[in-house]
Scaffold this motif. Structure first.
Motif, PDB file in Angstrom:
ATOM      1  N   GLY A   1     -87.651  54.116 -43.741  1.00 28.45           N
ATOM      2  CA  GLY A   1     -86.568  55.070 -43.521  1.00 28.45           C
ATOM      3  C   GLY A   1     -85.645  54.738 -42.380  1.00 28.45           C
ATOM      4  N   ARG A   2     -85.928  53.639 -41.654  1.00 27.59           N
ATOM      5  CA  ARG A   2     -85.112  53.293 -40.500  1.00 27.59           C
ATOM      6  C   ARG A   2     -84.913  51.782 -40.442  1.00 27.59           C
ATOM      7  N   GLY A   3     -83.679  51.359 -40.450  1.00 30.51           N
ATOM      8  CA  GLY A   3     -83.396  49.934 -40.342  1.00 30.51           C
ATOM      9  C   GLY A   3     -81.935  49.655 -40.610  1.00 30.51           C
ATOM     10  N   CYS A   4     -81.562  48.396 -40.415  1.00 33.82           N
ATOM     11  CA  CYS A   4     -80.185  47.972 -40.625  1.00 33.82           C
ATOM     12  C   CYS A   4     -80.195  46.621 -41.328  1.00 33.82           C
ATOM     13  N   VAL A   5     -79.341  46.440 -42.298  1.00 35.90           N
ATOM     14  CA  VAL A   5     -79.180  45.143 -42.951  1.00 35.90           C
ATOM     15  C   VAL A   5     -77.762  44.658 -42.690  1.00 35.90           C
ATOM     16  N   ALA A   6     -77.659  43.465 -42.083  1.00 36.19           N
ATOM     17  CA  ALA A   6     -76.368  42.821 -41.844  1.00 36.19           C
ATOM     18  C   ALA A   6     -76.241  41.655 -42.821  1.00 36.19           C
ATOM     19  N   PHE A   7     -75.050  41.464 -43.375  1.00 32.73           N
ATOM     20  CA  PHE A   7     -74.901  40.437 -44.405  1.00 32.73           C
ATOM     21  C   PHE A   7     -73.433  40.062 -44.558  1.00 32.73           C
ATOM     22  N   GLU A   8     -73.207  38.951 -45.258  1.00 33.98           N
ATOM     23  CA  GLU A   8     -71.865  38.549 -45.659  1.00 33.98           C
ATOM     24  C   GLU A   8     -71.802  38.549 -47.179  1.00 33.98           C
ATOM     25  N   ALA A   9     -70.689  38.962 -47.723  1.00 30.72           N
ATOM     26  CA  ALA A   9     -70.556  39.048 -49.176  1.00 30.72           C
ATOM     27  C   ALA A   9     -69.157  38.617 -49.596  1.00 30.72           C
ATOM     28  N   SER A  10     -69.099  38.041 -50.788  1.00 30.38           N
ATOM     29  CA  SER A  10     -67.823  37.658 -51.396  1.00 30.38           C
ATOM     30  C   SER A  10     -67.826  38.170 -52.832  1.00 30.38           C
ATOM     31  N   ALA A  11     -66.850  39.011 -53.152  1.00 20.98           N
ATOM     32  CA  ALA A  11     -66.831  39.607 -54.493  1.00 20.98           C
ATOM     33  C   ALA A  11     -65.474  40.229 -54.778  1.00 20.98           C
ATOM     34  N   HIS A  12     -65.147  40.320 -56.069  1.00 18.96           N
ATOM     35  CA  HIS A  12     -63.946  41.047 -56.475  1.00 18.96           C
ATOM     36  C   HIS A  12     -64.144  42.541 -56.266  1.00 18.96           C
ATOM     37  N   ASN A  13     -65.361  43.012 -56.534  1.00 16.86           N
ATOM     38  CA  ASN A  13     -65.658  44.436 -56.408  1.00 16.86           C
ATOM     39  C   ASN A  13     -67.168  44.650 -56.459  1.00 16.86           C
ATOM     40  N   ASP A  14     -67.596  45.865 -56.118  1.00 12.79           N
ATOM     41  CA  ASP A  14     -68.971  46.333 -56.304  1.00 12.79           C
ATOM     42  C   ASP A  14     -70.030  45.484 -55.602  1.00 12.79           C
ATOM     43  N   VAL A  15     -69.861  45.289 -54.305  1.00 11.95           N
ATOM     44  CA  VAL A  15     -70.962  44.763 -53.487  1.00 11.95           C
ATOM     45  C   VAL A  15     -71.966  45.909 -53.353  1.00 11.95           C
ATOM     46  N   THR A  16     -73.146  45.726 -53.928  1.00 14.15           N
ATOM     47  CA  THR A  16     -74.070  46.851 -54.122  1.00 14.15           C
ATOM     48  C   THR A  16     -75.416  46.571 -53.456  1.00 14.15           C
ATOM     49  N   LEU A  17     -75.861  47.496 -52.626  1.00 15.60           N
ATOM     50  CA  LEU A  17     -77.173  47.402 -51.993  1.00 15.60           C
ATOM     51  C   LEU A  17     -78.006  48.619 -52.381  1.00 15.60           C
ATOM     52  N   VAL A  18     -79.247  48.355 -52.748  1.00 14.18           N
ATOM     53  CA  VAL A  18     -80.164  49.399 -53.191  1.00 14.18           C
ATOM     54  C   VAL A  18     -81.315  49.481 -52.195  1.00 14.18           C
ATOM     55  N   PHE A  19     -81.654  50.684 -51.777  1.00 10.78           N
ATOM     56  CA  PHE A  19     -82.731  50.899 -50.810  1.00 10.78           C
ATOM     57  C   PHE A  19     -83.824  51.714 -51.494  1.00 10.78           C
ATOM     58  N   ARG A  20     -85.044  51.123 -51.584  1.00 10.42           N
ATOM     59  CA  ARG A  20     -86.138  51.777 -52.290  1.00 10.42           C
ATOM     60  C   ARG A  20     -87.418  51.690 -51.471  1.00 10.42           C
ATOM     61  N   GLU A  21     -88.385  52.498 -51.886  1.00  7.92           N
ATOM     62  CA  GLU A  21     -89.689  52.494 -51.216  1.00  7.92           C
ATOM     63  C   GLU A  21     -90.466  51.226 -51.552  1.00  7.92           C
ATOM     64  N   ASN A  22     -90.302  50.739 -52.791  1.00 11.81           N
ATOM     65  CA  ASN A  22     -90.980  49.527 -53.241  1.00 11.81           C
ATOM     66  C   ASN A  22     -89.972  48.604 -53.904  1.00 11.81           C
ATOM     67  N   VAL A  23     -90.378  47.365 -54.107  1.00  7.29           N
ATOM     68  CA  VAL A  23     -89.509  46.387 -54.761  1.00  7.29           C
ATOM     69  C   VAL A  23     -89.217  46.840 -56.184  1.00  7.29           C
ATOM     70  N   GLY A  24     -87.972  46.733 -56.601  1.00  8.61           N
ATOM     71  CA  GLY A  24     -87.579  47.162 -57.942  1.00  8.61           C
ATOM     72  C   GLY A  24     -87.500  46.004 -58.916  1.00  8.61           C
ATOM     73  N   SER A  25     -86.965  46.287 -60.081  1.00 14.74           N
ATOM     74  CA  SER A  25     -86.828  45.282 -61.124  1.00 14.74           C
ATOM     75  C   SER A  25     -85.635  44.372 -60.834  1.00 14.74           C
ATOM     76  N   GLN A  26     -85.760  43.109 -61.228  1.00 16.40           N
ATOM     77  CA  GLN A  26     -84.629  42.193 -61.067  1.00 16.40           C
ATOM     78  C   GLN A  26     -83.516  42.528 -62.050  1.00 16.40           C
ATOM     79  N   HIS A  27     -83.884  43.055 -63.193  1.00 18.04           N
ATOM     80  CA  HIS A  27     -82.884  43.494 -64.167  1.00 18.04           C
ATOM     81  C   HIS A  27     -82.610  44.967 -63.897  1.00 18.04           C
ATOM     82  N   TYR A  28     -81.989  45.221 -62.779  1.00 16.86           N
ATOM     83  CA  TYR A  28     -81.858  46.576 -62.264  1.00 16.86           C
ATOM     84  C   TYR A  28     -80.689  47.286 -62.928  1.00 16.86           C
ATOM     85  N   HIS A  29     -80.918  48.498 -63.348  1.00 18.53           N
ATOM     86  CA  HIS A  29     -79.823  49.351 -63.810  1.00 18.53           C
ATOM     87  C   HIS A  29     -80.057  50.723 -63.210  1.00 18.53           C
ATOM     88  N   TYR A  30     -79.104  51.200 -62.437  1.00 15.82           N
ATOM     89  CA  TYR A  30     -79.316  52.380 -61.607  1.00 15.82           C
ATOM     90  C   TYR A  30     -79.682  53.619 -62.439  1.00 15.82           C
TER      91      TYR A  30
END
Length: 804
Positions: free
Chosen positions: A28-57
């Motif tokens: 519940g506490r932390g920070c992620v710093a990153f660099e991204a290159s994209a036309h749109n929709d740079v998306t980060l998901v925060f979960r209790e456990n690791v999710g599926s690689q074929h992720y659909h929200y």
């Protein structure tokens, strides 16, 4: 510190990349710093456990947060909670497809903060507080929507209670070199963000040229280096420039534009300002005057407004209100040239012990970046009226790098990344003289370059800098999570401060393959050892010496640290050895802890205090133990990789591309890399010779992959069907596939003497404690085959040990 290449990760549409290292230290506490290159929709998901690689929200029913930068075709910022939109704002945190942009996202008990830029917790662009916070999110997924997204330099950082103000402490750390200890610098620190060249506009402080203006001959002070970098002023001939035909408002507007990047003047004086700017070749000002005059021509009503004309040098938001020379009409190349030539220099900076090396900077440039330097040159200290300054305990290379930063606004990354020692010296210098932006840049690079090899040298330096507490804690966690490597790859850890080492030993994330390693590290640290060894060596030394003599001033810290060794988790056989040791007879704390562990092994969990006390619980290990049982078993690394690391039925790992095997000779029907990982016996299989450094060389090499390492404790070979038996060979390990370290040397070893024979050997010594990515068996002498003595004939290689 080795220069590290930037790692890129491209995420395809509707995919999500999860990595075990991308998780918060505290749920519940932390920070992620990153660099991204994209036309749109740079998306980060925060979960209790690791999710599926074929992720659909929409299909994920488990609680999670989703932050989308550049949603709606790069027009909006969205935050979703469990798939439901809770934030949808326009024009915030948008994406860029032409280059990588820096972002950071922090979560603190439901408070989600989004920022842009290289420095975490700065340049905040949006915040949202969840009224029903999810305090269990921990893992971070990197995702996309309908277009590919590129990620790089992803770093997960811890948060403190004062996380938003954390990097402000980096900005305004305690300054050294203050002779007047009673003077409070708090006000100067608070105003540093507003500190800049405008503080020296028409100031007599550090001025070295005067304008004599108008018929009244009004004196207006200025600074040669600033004028020379902004235009073409006749500064060489005299320290006084007479401008009798110019009024004060006009010269004031010129200097204000140069020193602040903006000015205001009446329309009637606009032409005079343009003429003066053209005379001294301040071309950005001339351009702005022309544009303003053109606007007046197009709109006659402006003549009747009576308002002053505002002129402003264009700047970007990231550079606005930052330190010199950003946002000013200064020619950077000209400024750098003036620095190198020393023209108009008004101070000689001598470094003690540098064999007469003298730097010729400018007092005003130093003062613009550094409050301590500004005080030194303006408050009546001896340096105020002197053109000579002697600096002690300062690295000349670091001081040169700091000057280059002051005159260029950026670090020379090739130099600093190539020398970790220089980067640390720059950090110390930036902290000593309060050069905030340089301090931030050094911190950022240190975090980007942080590795198991650099963590100890960094800790030794940053532990003395209060404003680097954040980096110190990050390094402690890095050390704890790679405890085996950090305490065996080198002995740098014995130089760590007692508080730092104690924090590591007690760290909740301490990860180790054996509790015996913790015991060995404490004893080596206590003795300030110059070599790697285990407790047995200390035990022998105590036959003829006392603990007071061996540990000296670290005796009491050793007593304290031994209490954090989880003796009850040690094997019974080892506890029996410790019970008979000299250490137990001479160190009472050690005696009581070992006896307690032996008692625990006899009673188990029959006493309540055993069950609740963490000292009776095994630590987690980031390494999986792959133990040798017998020749040809299914416990080795290559077999484990063939099962997708325990997830599926076995497939040859070379075909599955989980590992790579190469040979000294090109592939052929008898030189097939997948044979070495095969579970079937091959009649003929060999690696042919190649010339390396003028000598024959034959080898088989295994690459475990960039994310995997092994501390090899055992290995197995199997002879093929030929009668070409090996006698001279080595097993070697490497981290990069270029520099090799011998793990076991075979000299005239006649163990392998039959076709199809298995043979196995243990790996002993300090090198068995080091993790490697690459392994190879290499011939060091001819085989028994007279016709082809350099054909290396084996049909199986298997490795055992601790796999990460």
């Amino acid at each position: 510190m080795e220069k590290k290449e930037k790692k890129f990760l491209t995420v395809a549409p509707f995919e999500c990349a999860w990595r075990n290292d991308l998780k918060f230290r505290e749920a519940g506490r932390g920070c992620v710093a990153f660099e991204a290159s994209a036309h749109n929709d740079v998306t980060l998901v925060f979960r209790e456990n690791v999710g599926s690689q074929h992720y659909h929200y929409k299909r994920d029913s488990t609680p999670h947060y989703t932050v989308i930068l550049g949603s709606h075709r790069n027009r909006r910022l969205k935050i979703e909670v469990c798939g439901k939109t809770v934030v949808d704002v326009e024009g915030v945190g948008l994406c860029c497809s032409s280059a990588f942009q820096s972002y950071w996202i922090s979560i603190y008990d439901g408070l989600i903060s989004v920022g842009k830029g290289r420095y975490p917790f700065q340049n905040l662009v949006f915040q949202w507080l969840d009224s029903n916070p999810n305090c269990s999110v921990r893992y971070i997924g990197l995702s996309s929507w309908d277009k590919h997204v590129g990620y790089r330099n992803v770093c997960v950082l811890p948060l403190m209670h004062n996380h938003i103000s954390l990097w402000k402490h980096v900005d305004f750390g305690k300054y050294a070199n203050e002779e007047d200890g009673k003077e409070d610098m708090g006000n100067e620190c608070i105003g540093y963000e507003k500190w800049g060249l405008e503080n020296f506009l028409e100031s007599w402080d550090l001025s070295d040229v005067l304008f004599v203006v108008g018929s009244e001959e009004r004196l207006v002070p200025a600074h040669k280096i600033i004028l020379a970098a902004s235009g073409n002023f006749p500064l060489s001939s005299s320290d006084v420039l007479e401008l009798k035909g110019v009024t004060y408002p006009v010269i004031h507007a010129l200097l204000e534009y140069i020193y602040t990047g903006r000015t205001q003047i009446s329309e009637s004086q606009l032409s005079s300002l343009r003429t003066l700017g053209l005379q001294f070749e301040v071309m950005p000002l001339v351009k702005h005057c022309d544009e303003a005059m053109d606007r007046f021509k197009l709109n006659k009503k402006l003549f009747d407004s009576g308002k002053g004309v505002e002129l402003e040098y264009p700047t970007t938001p990231t550079h606005h209100c930052r330190a010199f020379p950003f946002g000013l009409p200064v020619d950077m190349q000209r400024l750098k040239h003036l620095h190198l030539s020393g023209d108009y220099s008004d101070v000689n900076m001598c470094i003690e012990g540098s064999n007469g090396l003298v730097f010729r900077p400018h007092k005003i440039i130093l003062s613009l970046w550094s409050v301590p330097f500004a005080k030194m040159f303006t408050n009546g200290m001896c340096e105020t009226n002197s053109s000579e300054v002697l600096l002690r305990d300062v690295s000349s290379e670091a001081f040169k790098g700091m000057l280059e930063f002051m005159y260029g606004g950026e670090l020379n990354l090739e130099v600093t990344m190539g020398s970790g020692a220089l980067l640390l010296q720059l950090l110390l210098l930036a902290d000593q003289f309060g050069v905030t932006l340089l301090h931030q840049e050094c911190c950022k690079i240190l975090l980007e370059c942080l590795s198991e090899d650099s963590v100890c040298p960094i800790l030794q330096v940053v532990s003395s800098i209060p404003s680097c507490k954040f980096i110190e804690e990050t390094c402690e966690r890095k050390f704890s999570m790679h405890f085996d490597y950090c305490t065996t790859a080198s002995i740098d850890f014995v130089l760590l401060d007692g508080t730092i080492f104690s924090n590591i030993i007690q760290h909740p994330d301490l990860t180790v393959t054996s509790e015996e390693k913790v015991l060995n590290a404490i004893l080596m640290w206590g003795m300030k050892s110059e070599d790697l060894y285990g407790w047995e060596v200390v035990d022998e030394l105590m036959i003829y010496s006392s603990p007071e003599h061996l540990f000296r001033e670290r005796l009491q810290p050793v007593h304290d640290l031994l209490q954090f060794v989880r003796f009850p988790t040690l094997p019974c056989s080892l506890l029996k050895k410790l019970e008979m040791s000299n250490i137990i007879r001479k160190i009472p704390t050690f005696n009581s802890l070992v006896k307690e562990a032996i008692n625990y092994n006899k009673q188990g969990f029959t006493r309540p205090e055993f069950e609740k006390n963490v000292r009776f619980q095994h630590r987690r290990s980031s390494y999986k133990e792959l133990q040798y049982i017998r020749d040809g078993d299914s416990n080795g690394v290559l077999y484990f990789a063939g099962t997708s690391y325990g997830e599926h039925q076995w497939v040859n790992p070379v075909l599955a591309k989980t590992i790579t095997i190469t040979t000294s000779s090109p592939p052929s029907r008898f030189t097939d890399p997948k044979v070495l990982a095969s579970r079937t016996y091959q009649g003929t299989s060999f690696a042919g010779p190649r010339m390396e450094d003028g000598h024959n060389s034959s080898w088989w090499m295994v690459d475990l992959g960039k994310d995997h390492q092994l501390m090899c404790h055992y290995y197995t070979l199997r002879q093929d069907g030929s009668r070409s038996y090996i006698r001279y060979w080595n097993l070697q390990g490497s981290l990069d596939g270029k520099t090799w370290m011998n793990l076991r040397v075979h000299e005239n070893d006649q163990t392998v003497c039959k076709p199809g024979q298995f043979a196995s050997w243990p790996i002993i010594g300090p090198n068995a404690l080091l993790p490697f990515r690459f392994f190879r068996v290499v011939l060091t002498g001819p085989t028994t085959d007279v016709s082809n003595p350099w054909n290396f004939c084996i049909c199986l290689l298997e490795l055992y040990g601790y796999f990460h």
